[in-house]
Scaffold this motif. Structure first.
Motif, PDB file in Angstrom:
ATOM      1  N   LYS A  17       0.883  -1.097   0.001  1.00  0.00           N
ATOM      2  CA  LYS A  17       0.060  -0.093  -0.033  1.00  0.00           C
ATOM      3  C   LYS A  17       0.835   1.425  -0.043  1.00  0.00           C
ATOM      4  O   LYS A  17       1.881   1.473   0.462  1.00  0.00           O
ATOM      5  N   LEU A  18       0.428   2.393  -0.550  1.00  0.00           N
ATOM      6  CA  LEU A  18       1.061   3.580  -0.524  1.00  0.00           C
ATOM      7  C   LEU A  18       0.560   4.367   0.683  1.00  0.00           C
ATOM      8  O   LEU A  18      -0.548   4.761   0.836  1.00  0.00           O
ATOM      9  N   ARG A  19       1.557   4.684   1.397  1.00  0.00           N
ATOM     10  CA  ARG A  19       1.453   5.236   2.914  1.00  0.00           C
ATOM     11  C   ARG A  19       1.002   6.751   2.693  1.00  0.00           C
ATOM     12  O   ARG A  19       2.010   7.296   2.111  1.00  0.00           O
ATOM     13  N   THR A  20      -0.023   7.320   2.769  1.00  0.00           N
ATOM     14  CA  THR A  20      -0.428   8.401   2.435  1.00  0.00           C
ATOM     15  C   THR A  20      -0.916   9.294   3.601  1.00  0.00           C
ATOM     16  O   THR A  20      -1.758   8.924   4.240  1.00  0.00           O
ATOM     17  N   ALA A  41      -8.349   4.380  -1.400  1.00  0.00           N
ATOM     18  CA  ALA A  41      -7.904   3.256  -0.892  1.00  0.00           C
ATOM     19  C   ALA A  41      -8.582   2.028  -1.813  1.00  0.00           C
ATOM     20  O   ALA A  41      -7.905   1.061  -1.950  1.00  0.00           O
ATOM     21  N   GLU A  42      -9.744   2.402  -2.650  1.00  0.00           N
ATOM     22  CA  GLU A  42     -10.217   1.564  -3.058  1.00  0.00           C
ATOM     23  C   GLU A  42      -9.724   1.368  -4.589  1.00  0.00           C
ATOM     24  O   GLU A  42      -9.627   0.376  -5.079  1.00  0.00           O
ATOM     25  N   ASP A  59      -5.024   1.428  -4.004  1.00  0.00           N
ATOM     26  CA  ASP A  59      -4.373   0.929  -3.028  1.00  0.00           C
ATOM     27  C   ASP A  59      -3.673   1.768  -1.893  1.00  0.00           C
ATOM     28  O   ASP A  59      -2.273   1.653  -1.720  1.00  0.00           O
ATOM     29  N   VAL A  60      -4.247   2.769  -1.562  1.00  0.00           N
ATOM     30  CA  VAL A  60      -3.659   4.031  -0.787  1.00  0.00           C
ATOM     31  C   VAL A  60      -3.983   3.438   0.578  1.00  0.00           C
ATOM     32  O   VAL A  60      -5.162   3.210   0.788  1.00  0.00           O
ATOM     33  N   GLU A  61      -3.055   3.740   1.586  1.00  0.00           N
ATOM     34  CA  GLU A  61      -3.544   3.422   2.940  1.00  0.00           C
ATOM     35  C   GLU A  61      -3.124   5.057   3.561  1.00  0.00           C
ATOM     36  O   GLU A  61      -2.130   5.488   3.656  1.00  0.00           O
ATOM     37  N   CYS A  85      -1.666   8.325  -8.587  1.00  0.00           N
ATOM     38  CA  CYS A  85      -1.602   7.357  -7.417  1.00  0.00           C
ATOM     39  C   CYS A  85      -1.179   5.788  -7.899  1.00  0.00           C
ATOM     40  O   CYS A  85      -0.314   5.130  -7.197  1.00  0.00           O
ATOM     41  N   ASN A 131       2.162   3.643  -7.368  1.00  0.00           N
ATOM     42  CA  ASN A 131       2.327   2.415  -6.348  1.00  0.00           C
ATOM     43  C   ASN A 131       2.850   1.440  -7.249  1.00  0.00           C
ATOM     44  O   ASN A 131       3.264   0.538  -7.051  1.00  0.00           O
TER      45      ASN A 131
END
Length: 126
Positions: A2-5, A23-24, A27-29, A118, A122
């Protein structure tokens, strides 16, 4: 992975919708959020290893996003900073890029481009 955001946005509805969408689809967290320039700068500079991406609005409850962008000019090359604002005129975009923002997106009509950025970011991390 996940891409820590970290999100810097003072409107709770916009922030929650943005986090859910990214997130959906990308794949961003979300690793944190701030509503003011001061709280964003404090967390981001004290936790430089805890994030991959920052999404910053320009107009905040206190301070502004340009201060956040300016404070992160010395981040690592892998860390990206995006500006997402309703005020993305040519002059504003140019100023953000001068301050080392990686991209500027308009909230009203460039959300798809933000999502694509994004996803690409990722994908390149893998």
């Amino acid at each position: 992975m996940k891409l820590r955001t970290y999100f810097v946005e003072d409107n709770p509805t916009i922030r929650e919708n943005l986090i859910a969408t990214l997130a959906e689809l990308a794949d961003v967290e979300a690793v944190g959020m701030a509503e003011t320039e001061a709280e964003a700068k404090q967390w981001l500079t004290q936790n430089m290893d805890a994030w991959d991406l920052v999404v910053v609005d320009l107009f905040l409850r206190q301070g502004n996003g340009l201060g956040v962008v300016s404070a992160l000019q010395r981040r690592s090359a892998q860390q990206k900073l995006l500006v997402l604002s309703n005020y993305s005129s040519v002059d504003v975009r140019q100023r953000c890029l001068q301050l080392q923002a990686d991209a500027v997106f308009d909230k009203s009509n460039e959300i798809d481009a933000l999502v694509d950025f994004c996803i690409d970011l990722n994908t390149s991390k893998v």
